[in-house]
Write a protein that holds these residues in place. Structure first.
Motif, PDB file in Angstrom:
ATOM      1  N   TYR A 155       2.933  -3.504   1.372  1.00 31.39           N
ATOM      2  CA  TYR A 155       1.613  -2.579   0.916  1.00 31.39           C
ATOM      3  C   TYR A 155       1.322  -2.234  -0.530  1.00 31.39           C
ATOM      4  CZ  TYR A 155      -2.216   0.839   1.216  1.00 31.39           C
ATOM      5  OH  TYR A 155      -3.257   1.724   0.936  1.00 31.39           O
TER       6      TYR A 155
ATOM      7  N   ASP B 278      -2.586  -8.599   7.789  1.00 26.92           N
ATOM      8  CA  ASP B 278      -3.361  -7.317   8.211  1.00 26.92           C
ATOM      9  C   ASP B 278      -2.859  -6.142   7.047  1.00 26.92           C
ATOM     10  OD1 ASP B 278      -5.221  -5.435   9.969  1.00 26.92           O
ATOM     11  OD2 ASP B 278      -3.050  -4.509  10.034  1.00 26.92           O
ATOM     12  N   THR B 279      -1.522  -6.103   6.793  1.00 22.90           N
ATOM     13  CA  THR B 279      -1.244  -5.185   5.996  1.00 22.90           C
ATOM     14  C   THR B 279      -1.843  -5.327   4.437  1.00 22.90           C
ATOM     15  OG1 THR B 279       0.996  -4.811   7.064  1.00 22.90           O
ATOM     16  CG2 THR B 279       1.009  -4.173   4.693  1.00 22.90           C
TER      17      THR B 279
ATOM     18  N   GLN C  97      -5.402  -4.090   4.244  1.00 23.86           N
ATOM     19  CA  GLN C  97      -5.427  -2.732   4.178  1.00 23.86           C
ATOM     20  C   GLN C  97      -5.284  -2.347   2.850  1.00 23.86           C
ATOM     21  OE1 GLN C  97      -2.904  -0.348   7.009  1.00 23.86           O
ATOM     22  NE2 GLN C  97      -3.082  -2.219   8.442  1.00 23.86           N
TER      23      GLN C  97
ATOM     24  N   LEU D 292       6.761  -3.224   6.102  1.00 22.06           N
ATOM     25  CA  LEU D 292       5.279  -3.388   5.709  1.00 22.06           C
ATOM     26  C   LEU D 292       4.873  -2.568   4.598  1.00 22.06           C
ATOM     27  CD1 LEU D 292       3.871  -3.977   9.207  1.00 22.06           C
ATOM     28  CD2 LEU D 292       4.428  -5.822   7.533  1.00 22.06           C
ATOM     29  N   ASN D 293       5.352  -1.361   4.657  1.00 21.43           N
ATOM     30  CA  ASN D 293       4.970  -0.143   3.599  1.00 21.43           C
ATOM     31  C   ASN D 293       5.369  -0.475   2.277  1.00 21.43           C
ATOM     32  OD1 ASN D 293       3.943   1.626   5.793  1.00 21.43           O
ATOM     33  ND2 ASN D 293       5.896   2.616   5.707  1.00 21.43           N
TER      34      ASN D 293
END
Length: 352
Positions: A13, A45-46, A49, A9-10
């Protein structure tokens, strides 16, 4: 161990932030295309953000996964008349090119006491969906204006997916002019000009924007850090957000060319082989029912030989690792492999 798709996920993002920051300079917003990951709420959701607030999918069933998320939801495949009820219920905007479909959406929007937004698709040369004649889109827009529960927001186009036509200043400016024509004919403001998909991002990344384009629908570039025009990695972005790992279920040394009279393989291909002598091969517990061959091993001293519906065969002859049956083997995944893994119920999804 079941085959497992690892999702970082990072890295997603970070990619999303780079794309958003680039397009923010030109006041162009993003509709994140979610069909690869089936509109997975964790990934959505990621992306939220990272500042993305619009999400587009080609399937209503996927949009249902984020029905409770406060974001703008787009249906980016032309709606079917038969699914009008769900289109209105689960999407805020749909992309359309047929008046009869829009009329059906209007009737359903009345029932649901909603106003449903639409974009009209205009074909600037790739020859997939959309109006092709400016008179036709104007005539249709005038009829749509009389529908009480439909709001026309602007125009959109698709490029590269069917005909391979790349976005450029000429075809995207043509789209902008179609939007301006509709504004003049309808005496209204249309605020969205959606200028294609990830290939259109290249123009903005190279500081070659098309004035009047307000939106791009982007999936591949955010998820894989790839310039889809050149099919190359974008420096500074992550290309390895998706990795699949599967268990080794056999290791054997065998010839590199099959023995005997050959026809088609199980999935209707006719593979070619190069004689490299006896090779050490590992079979993994995953196959083409779950993935595509659009991958490459993390171990650079190995290579994919091929596969069938349930098996993936890897040449491990030159590897410095001493692989054993029961070990796991990992591969980076690109678009089509990841797409298939997300839709397979046999692949475990693991978020990192």
């Amino acid at each position: 161990m079941k085959p497992t798709l690892k999702i970082n996920l990072n890295k997603i993002y970070d990619n999303a932030k780079i794309v958003k920051d680039t397009l923010d300079k030109y006041n162009v917003d993003i509709t994140s295309v979610t069909k690869l990951h089936c509109c997975n709420p964790v990934i959505v959701d990621t992306l939220m953000q990272a500042g993305i607030k619009k999400f587009g999918d080609s399937r209503i069933d996927n949009l249902k996964n984020i029905k409770d998320i406060d974001a703008e939801k787009w249906l980016i495949r032309l709606p079917s008349i038969s699914e009008a009820e769900e289109v209105v219920k689960y999407s805020d905007i749909s992309l359309n090119s047929e008046y009869d479909t829009v009329k059906a959406l209007n009737e359903e929007a009345k029932i649901q006491n909603k106003v449903h937004d639409i974009l009209l698709m205009f074909d600037v040369g790739d020859l997939r969906e959309g109006y092709f004649d400016k008179k036709d889109i104007v005539d249709s827009a005038k009829r749509i204006k009389n529908l009480t529960n439909i709001r026309l927001r602007g125009v959109a186009t698709n490029l590269t997916c069917y005909g391979g036509v790349l976005p450029d200043e000429n075809n995207l400016t043509n789209l902008v002019k179609v939007n301006e024509l509709l504004e003049a004919e309808l005496n209204t403001n249309l605020d969205i000009v959606s200028g294609g998909n990830s290939t259109s991002y290249t123009m903005f990344r190279e500081d070659n924007p098309v004035k009047g384009v307000t939106n791009i629908r982007i999936g591949d570039t955010i998820l894989f850090g790839r310039d889809c025009t050149y099919r190359s990695h974008i420096e500074g972005m992550n290309k390895d957000a998706f990795i699949i790992k599967a268990e080794i279920i056999e290791i054997k040394e065998k010839p590199s060319i099959p023995i005997g009279r050959r026809g088609f393989s199980a999935l209707n291909s006719k593979p070619e082989f190069v004689d490299e002598g006896i090779r050490k091969r590992a079979i993994l517990s995953v196959g083409k029912q779950d993935i595509d061959m659009d991958m490459f091993p993390l171990d650079n001293d190995t290579k994919i030989l091929g596969g069938s519906s349930d098996h993936l065969i890897i040449d491990i002859t030159d590897s410095k690792k001493d692989y054993k049956v029961g070990d796991t083997f990992e591969l980076y995944m690109y678009y089509t492999a990841t797409l298939r893994a997300f839709t397979s119920k046999y692949v475990v999804k693991e978020f990192i």
